[in-house]
Design a protein around this motif. Structure first.
Motif, PDB file in Angstrom:
ATOM      1  N   ARG A   1     -66.385 -28.659  40.383  1.00 11.23           N
ATOM      2  CA  ARG A   1     -66.769 -29.963  39.626  1.00 11.23           C
ATOM      3  C   ARG A   1     -68.009 -30.524  40.144  1.00 11.23           C
ATOM      4  NH1 ARG A   1     -61.258 -31.130  40.779  1.00 11.23           N
ATOM      5  NH2 ARG A   1     -61.886 -32.356  42.689  1.00 11.23           N
ATOM      6  N   LEU A   2     -68.405 -30.216  41.687  1.00  7.82           N
ATOM      7  CA  LEU A   2     -69.695 -30.621  42.281  1.00  7.82           C
ATOM      8  C   LEU A   2     -70.770 -29.695  41.891  1.00  7.82           C
ATOM      9  CD1 LEU A   2     -68.268 -31.625  45.636  1.00  7.82           C
ATOM     10  CD2 LEU A   2     -68.937 -33.355  43.888  1.00  7.82           C
ATOM     11  N   LYS A   3     -70.778 -28.363  41.992  1.00  9.44           N
ATOM     12  CA  LYS A   3     -71.636 -27.273  41.787  1.00  9.44           C
ATOM     13  C   LYS A   3     -71.668 -26.719  40.513  1.00  9.44           C
ATOM     14  CE  LYS A   3     -72.631 -27.826  46.132  1.00  9.44           C
ATOM     15  NZ  LYS A   3     -73.715 -28.167  46.942  1.00  9.44           N
ATOM     16  N   GLY A   4     -70.713 -26.847  39.715  1.00 10.91           N
ATOM     17  CA  GLY A   4     -70.750 -26.156  38.327  1.00 10.91           C
ATOM     18  C   GLY A   4     -69.917 -25.076  38.191  1.00 10.91           C
ATOM     19  N   PRO A   5     -69.617 -24.588  36.853  1.00  8.68           N
ATOM     20  CA  PRO A   5     -68.431 -23.477  36.805  1.00  8.68           C
ATOM     21  C   PRO A   5     -68.871 -22.182  37.764  1.00  8.68           C
ATOM     22  CG  PRO A   5     -69.611 -23.968  34.675  1.00  8.68           C
ATOM     23  CD  PRO A   5     -70.218 -24.842  35.822  1.00  8.68           C
ATOM     24  N   ALA A   6     -70.108 -22.115  37.860  1.00 16.44           N
ATOM     25  CA  ALA A   6     -70.333 -20.619  38.350  1.00 16.44           C
ATOM     26  C   ALA A   6     -69.819 -20.572  40.110  1.00 16.44           C
ATOM     27  CB  ALA A   6     -71.668 -20.330  38.259  1.00 16.44           C
ATOM     28  N   ARG A   7     -69.468 -21.685  40.590  1.00 17.80           N
ATOM     29  CA  ARG A   7     -69.268 -21.838  42.002  1.00 17.80           C
ATOM     30  C   ARG A   7     -67.842 -22.142  42.034  1.00 17.80           C
ATOM     31  NH1 ARG A   7     -74.033 -23.302  44.521  1.00 17.80           N
ATOM     32  NH2 ARG A   7     -72.829 -23.312  46.488  1.00 17.80           N
ATOM     33  N   PRO A   8     -67.356 -21.686  43.362  1.00 13.94           N
ATOM     34  CA  PRO A   8     -67.997 -21.327  44.516  1.00 13.94           C
ATOM     35  C   PRO A   8     -68.117 -19.743  44.424  1.00 13.94           C
ATOM     36  CG  PRO A   8     -65.569 -21.797  44.843  1.00 13.94           C
ATOM     37  CD  PRO A   8     -65.853 -22.218  43.541  1.00 13.94           C
ATOM     38  N   LEU A   9     -68.918 -19.077  45.047  1.00 14.81           N
ATOM     39  CA  LEU A   9     -69.027 -17.776  45.149  1.00 14.81           C
ATOM     40  C   LEU A   9     -67.900 -17.014  45.828  1.00 14.81           C
ATOM     41  CD1 LEU A   9     -72.784 -17.573  45.807  1.00 14.81           C
ATOM     42  CD2 LEU A   9     -71.760 -17.607  43.766  1.00 14.81           C
ATOM     43  N   GLN A  10     -67.202 -17.792  46.797  1.00 15.58           N
ATOM     44  CA  GLN A  10     -66.191 -17.385  47.502  1.00 15.58           C
ATOM     45  C   GLN A  10     -64.944 -18.258  47.457  1.00 15.58           C
ATOM     46  OE1 GLN A  10     -67.111 -15.030  51.504  1.00 15.58           O
ATOM     47  NE2 GLN A  10     -68.471 -16.753  51.630  1.00 15.58           N
ATOM     48  N   ASP A  11     -63.907 -17.687  47.196  1.00 12.43           N
ATOM     49  CA  ASP A  11     -62.524 -18.727  47.027  1.00 12.43           C
ATOM     50  C   ASP A  11     -62.557 -19.490  48.267  1.00 12.43           C
ATOM     51  OD1 ASP A  11     -60.923 -17.275  48.574  1.00 12.43           O
ATOM     52  OD2 ASP A  11     -60.293 -15.726  47.067  1.00 12.43           O
ATOM     53  N   GLU A  12     -61.715 -20.480  48.055  1.00 16.25           N
ATOM     54  CA  GLU A  12     -61.094 -21.371  49.298  1.00 16.25           C
ATOM     55  C   GLU A  12     -60.717 -20.334  50.457  1.00 16.25           C
ATOM     56  OE1 GLU A  12     -57.184 -23.255  47.698  1.00 16.25           O
ATOM     57  OE2 GLU A  12     -59.096 -24.024  47.016  1.00 16.25           O
ATOM     58  N   GLN A  13     -59.700 -19.535  50.385  1.00 13.31           N
ATOM     59  CA  GLN A  13     -59.199 -18.972  51.440  1.00 13.31           C
ATOM     60  C   GLN A  13     -60.353 -18.124  52.156  1.00 13.31           C
ATOM     61  OE1 GLN A  13     -55.986 -18.846  52.384  1.00 13.31           O
ATOM     62  NE2 GLN A  13     -55.777 -20.438  51.164  1.00 13.31           N
ATOM     63  N   ALA A  14     -61.131 -17.382  51.304  1.00 12.44           N
ATOM     64  CA  ALA A  14     -62.257 -16.627  52.082  1.00 12.44           C
ATOM     65  C   ALA A  14     -63.134 -17.515  52.962  1.00 12.44           C
ATOM     66  CB  ALA A  14     -63.124 -15.993  51.176  1.00 12.44           C
ATOM     67  N   ARG A  15     -63.424 -18.739  52.244  1.00  3.44           N
ATOM     68  CA  ARG A  15     -64.245 -19.655  53.003  1.00  3.44           C
ATOM     69  C   ARG A  15     -63.394 -20.219  54.279  1.00  3.44           C
ATOM     70  NH1 ARG A  15     -65.124 -24.181  49.868  1.00  3.44           N
ATOM     71  NH2 ARG A  15     -63.808 -23.518  48.307  1.00  3.44           N
ATOM     72  N   ALA A  16     -62.191 -20.531  54.115  1.00  2.00           N
ATOM     73  CA  ALA A  16     -61.636 -20.952  55.160  1.00  2.00           C
ATOM     74  C   ALA A  16     -61.684 -19.837  56.524  1.00  2.00           C
ATOM     75  CB  ALA A  16     -60.105 -21.452  54.909  1.00  2.00           C
ATOM     76  N   THR A  17     -61.520 -18.672  55.920  1.00  2.00           N
ATOM     77  CA  THR A  17     -61.190 -17.640  56.958  1.00  2.00           C
ATOM     78  C   THR A  17     -62.493 -17.358  57.702  1.00  2.00           C
ATOM     79  OG1 THR A  17     -59.669 -16.177  55.758  1.00  2.00           O
ATOM     80  CG2 THR A  17     -60.838 -15.073  57.436  1.00  2.00           C
ATOM     81  N   VAL A  18     -63.802 -17.587  57.262  1.00  2.35           N
ATOM     82  CA  VAL A  18     -65.183 -17.310  57.761  1.00  2.35           C
ATOM     83  C   VAL A  18     -65.319 -18.657  58.655  1.00  2.35           C
ATOM     84  CG1 VAL A  18     -67.337 -17.267  57.444  1.00  2.35           C
ATOM     85  CG2 VAL A  18     -66.045 -15.670  55.919  1.00  2.35           C
ATOM     86  N   ILE A  19     -65.097 -19.527  58.039  1.00  2.00           N
ATOM     87  CA  ILE A  19     -65.420 -20.886  59.021  1.00  2.00           C
ATOM     88  C   ILE A  19     -64.318 -20.980  60.032  1.00  2.00           C
ATOM     89  CG2 ILE A  19     -64.766 -23.300  59.056  1.00  2.00           C
ATOM     90  CD1 ILE A  19     -67.638 -22.885  57.894  1.00  2.00           C
ATOM     91  N   GLY A  20     -63.143 -20.578  60.084  1.00  2.00           N
ATOM     92  CA  GLY A  20     -62.101 -20.735  61.145  1.00  2.00           C
ATOM     93  C   GLY A  20     -62.464 -19.644  62.019  1.00  2.00           C
ATOM     94  N   ALA A  21     -63.137 -18.517  61.990  1.00  2.00           N
ATOM     95  CA  ALA A  21     -63.453 -17.635  62.946  1.00  2.00           C
ATOM     96  C   ALA A  21     -64.681 -18.002  63.815  1.00  2.00           C
ATOM     97  CB  ALA A  21     -63.727 -16.285  62.111  1.00  2.00           C
ATOM     98  N   LEU A  22     -65.221 -19.138  63.393  1.00  2.95           N
ATOM     99  CA  LEU A  22     -66.444 -19.748  64.337  1.00  2.95           C
ATOM    100  C   LEU A  22     -65.737 -20.208  65.512  1.00  2.95           C
ATOM    101  CD1 LEU A  22     -68.717 -21.388  61.662  1.00  2.95           C
ATOM    102  CD2 LEU A  22     -68.872 -18.843  62.613  1.00  2.95           C
ATOM    103  N   ARG A  23     -66.289 -19.998  66.739  1.00  2.00           N
ATOM    104  CA  ARG A  23     -65.691 -20.351  67.899  1.00  2.00           C
ATOM    105  C   ARG A  23     -65.598 -21.907  68.145  1.00  2.00           C
ATOM    106  NH1 ARG A  23     -69.746 -18.072  72.539  1.00  2.00           N
ATOM    107  NH2 ARG A  23     -71.438 -19.401  71.972  1.00  2.00           N
ATOM    108  N   ASP A  24     -66.697 -22.252  67.445  1.00  2.00           N
ATOM    109  CA  ASP A  24     -66.727 -24.055  67.926  1.00  2.00           C
ATOM    110  C   ASP A  24     -65.528 -24.709  66.655  1.00  2.00           C
ATOM    111  OD1 ASP A  24     -68.881 -24.028  69.509  1.00  2.00           O
ATOM    112  OD2 ASP A  24     -70.087 -23.461  67.922  1.00  2.00           O
ATOM    113  N   VAL A  25     -64.759 -24.109  65.916  1.00  2.00           N
ATOM    114  CA  VAL A  25     -64.115 -24.877  65.106  1.00  2.00           C
ATOM    115  C   VAL A  25     -62.625 -24.729  65.447  1.00  2.00           C
ATOM    116  CG1 VAL A  25     -63.244 -24.666  62.526  1.00  2.00           C
ATOM    117  CG2 VAL A  25     -65.554 -24.300  63.218  1.00  2.00           C
ATOM    118  N   ASP A  26     -61.883 -25.490  65.504  1.00  2.00           N
ATOM    119  CA  ASP A  26     -60.625 -25.624  66.184  1.00  2.00           C
ATOM    120  C   ASP A  26     -59.250 -25.646  64.942  1.00  2.00           C
ATOM    121  OD1 ASP A  26     -60.702 -25.972  69.185  1.00  2.00           O
ATOM    122  OD2 ASP A  26     -62.103 -27.618  68.333  1.00  2.00           O
TER     123      ASP A  26
END
Length: 477
Positions: A385-410
């Protein structure tokens, strides 16, 4: 976190005890009688009773004034020597009476097994002039204190007139009073803010059978009516139950730990609660932290204390989630628990479609603002809705996995709305962090967070870094 607490002043009034330990090894049975023969290795002495409460509070970082009674004898000298190692304890309130015998408990131990305990106490009613000296010393200390602890070991110091005078004075000054009780009737503690009986003590005081949470709550309400304050029931391996006068109930479950010795665990609990309250924290937070402290001290042999470092490490281990993706309801429960551990909750949000240095910079800066960082991700539908129908490039589970792997994120959560407003309302973070491309009044939820004392922090962004710019570079021509 507890490392950041500014602990205040605590007055401790109660029965002073010298805990003595004779350690050695047993290799045979005496030919004179069927008893073990101990080959003595060493003899140590540590503060016990109210003196142990004072040591626990001082070890955490409080300034402590200790008031109690000793005899004019060698055990009194030894007790004062064991206490003098702490710079945080003022011993000027200790009253010496030649008619009194300093209470001593000697434990004979082989390995980690206690063989026998020998008590030395000859308790007579305390003379009126001695009671007056105790009251005067306690009232002076209360005038300088943030919290008063009454540590009752039923040895005579906390007699009716001492309790009435000192608790009454504390109430006049608005100083909260915490009592570790030993009476069968808690009416003697009238005016106290909080009383901390264990399961056995509250069973004696009420005559009730205490098999369930509901039984504990009923018994706590009965003894609360006896003295007029809140009740915290310590329940060994089951943790603690706090019953407030206004009807609120909090169950703090115990952390699993190996139990070597429960002696002094109640002292640690009451000292930790008072210490956390002296740092300006609420009672629920104090109890969660005290539950953790108790689980540490029972893993030590003999009367012991818990350091701020030990407690901080244990609390951090309990709070660790390592970037897990959880539901909003689970996140609400976790952040509330973290808050009661003394942690400041930081919140930031975004689509985080392709992680780039700008994202990493934002997250690192956010993590530095507090103790626990929650990252809220726009769901796939929200990003579209915010970026257009071509987005996101990665689905929410993939994005959550990458963000959650950062050591600063609890912790990671996903929200489906266009803004994280409802998520902020649910989690009530202490700090919201956004990039400096925002102005403070533009930050969604900033007004809500500031309404309960939180803040909004804007951090510098890495220039020229965005997912959109990366996508453009990937397109042909």
């Amino acid at each position: 976190m507890i490392e950041n607490f500014n602990f205040g002043r605590v007055a401790v009034l109660g029965d002073l005890v010298l805990d003595s330990y004779i350690n050695g090894s047993v290799g045979r049975i005496s030919p004179e009688a069927p008893v073990p023969v101990l080959l003595r290795a060493h003899h140590t002495a540590v503060p016990g009773g109210a003196a142990n409460v004072a040591m626990n509070a001082a070890t955490l970082g409080c300034t402590v004034e200790l008031i109690g009674l000793v005899g004019c004898d060698a055990p009194a000298d030894t007790l004062k020597k064991t206490l003098s190692g702490s710079r945080n304890i003022d011993l000027s309130g200790i009253v010496a009476d030649p008619a009194w015998t300093t209470i001593t408990k000697t434990r004979v131990i082989s390995g980690r097994q206690q063989i026998v305990r020998i008590d030395e106490e000859f308790i007579d009613p305390i003379a009126q002039d001695t009671r007056t000296r105790l009251i005067d010393a306690a009232c002076r200390a209360v005038g300088r204190a943030d919290v008063l602890i009454c540590s009752d070991y039923a040895k005579g110091v906390l007699c009716d007139d001492v309790l009435k005078a000192v608790i009454g004075h504390a109430r006049q000054l608005g100083v909260p009073v915490i009592v570790d009780p030993k009476r069968k009737d808690f009416a003697a503690y009238r005016g106290a803010t909080l009383v901390t009986p264990n399961r056995g003590e509250i069973a004696v005081a009420t005559g009730m059978s205490l098999g369930s949470d509901a039984d504990i709550e009923r018994a706590a309400r009965e003894v609360s009516d006896q003295f007029g304050g809140d009740v915290l029931v310590t329940r060994s391996e089951e943790g603690m139950t706090l019953v407030r006068r206004d009807g609120r109930v909090t169950h703090a479950r115990a952390r699993k730990s190996e139990v070597y010795d429960v002696s002094g665990a109640g002292d640690t609990v009451v000292a930790t609660i008072a210490s956390v309250l002296s740092a300006g924290q609420d009672l629920e937070t104090a109890i969660v932290i005290a539950t953790c402290a108790a689980s540490i001290v029972v893993g030590k042999l003999g009367t012991a204390t818990v350091t701020r470092h030990e407690l901080s490490a244990a609390l951090s281990a309990e709070m660790r989630e390592d970037g897990a993706l959880v539901s909003i309801d689970r996140a609400r429960a976790l952040t509330e628990g973290w808050r009661h551990h003394g942690a400041r909750i930081v919140f930031t949000n975004g689509c985080f479609d392709l992680i780039h240095p700008g994202h990493i910079s934002l997250i690192r800066a956010a993590a530095r603002q507090g103790d626990k960082l929650v990252v809220a991700l726009n769901s796939d539908a929200s990003v579209a809705r915010l970026k257009g129908p071509a987005r996101p490039l990665q689905d929410e589970q993939a994005r959550a996995t990458v963000i959650g792997a950062l050591r600063d994120v609890d912790l990671v959560v996903i929200f489906d709305e266009d803004t994280p407003l409802e998520t902020i309302r649910a989690l009530r973070p202490d700090i919201i962090v956004k990039g400096s491309d925002y102005q403070e009044h533009e930050v969604v939820g900033g007004d809500i967070v500031k309404s309960y004392g939180g803040s909004v922090v804007l951090v510098d962004l890495v220039a020229g870094r965005s997912t959109t710019s990366i996508v453009r570079k990937m397109l042909p021509g």
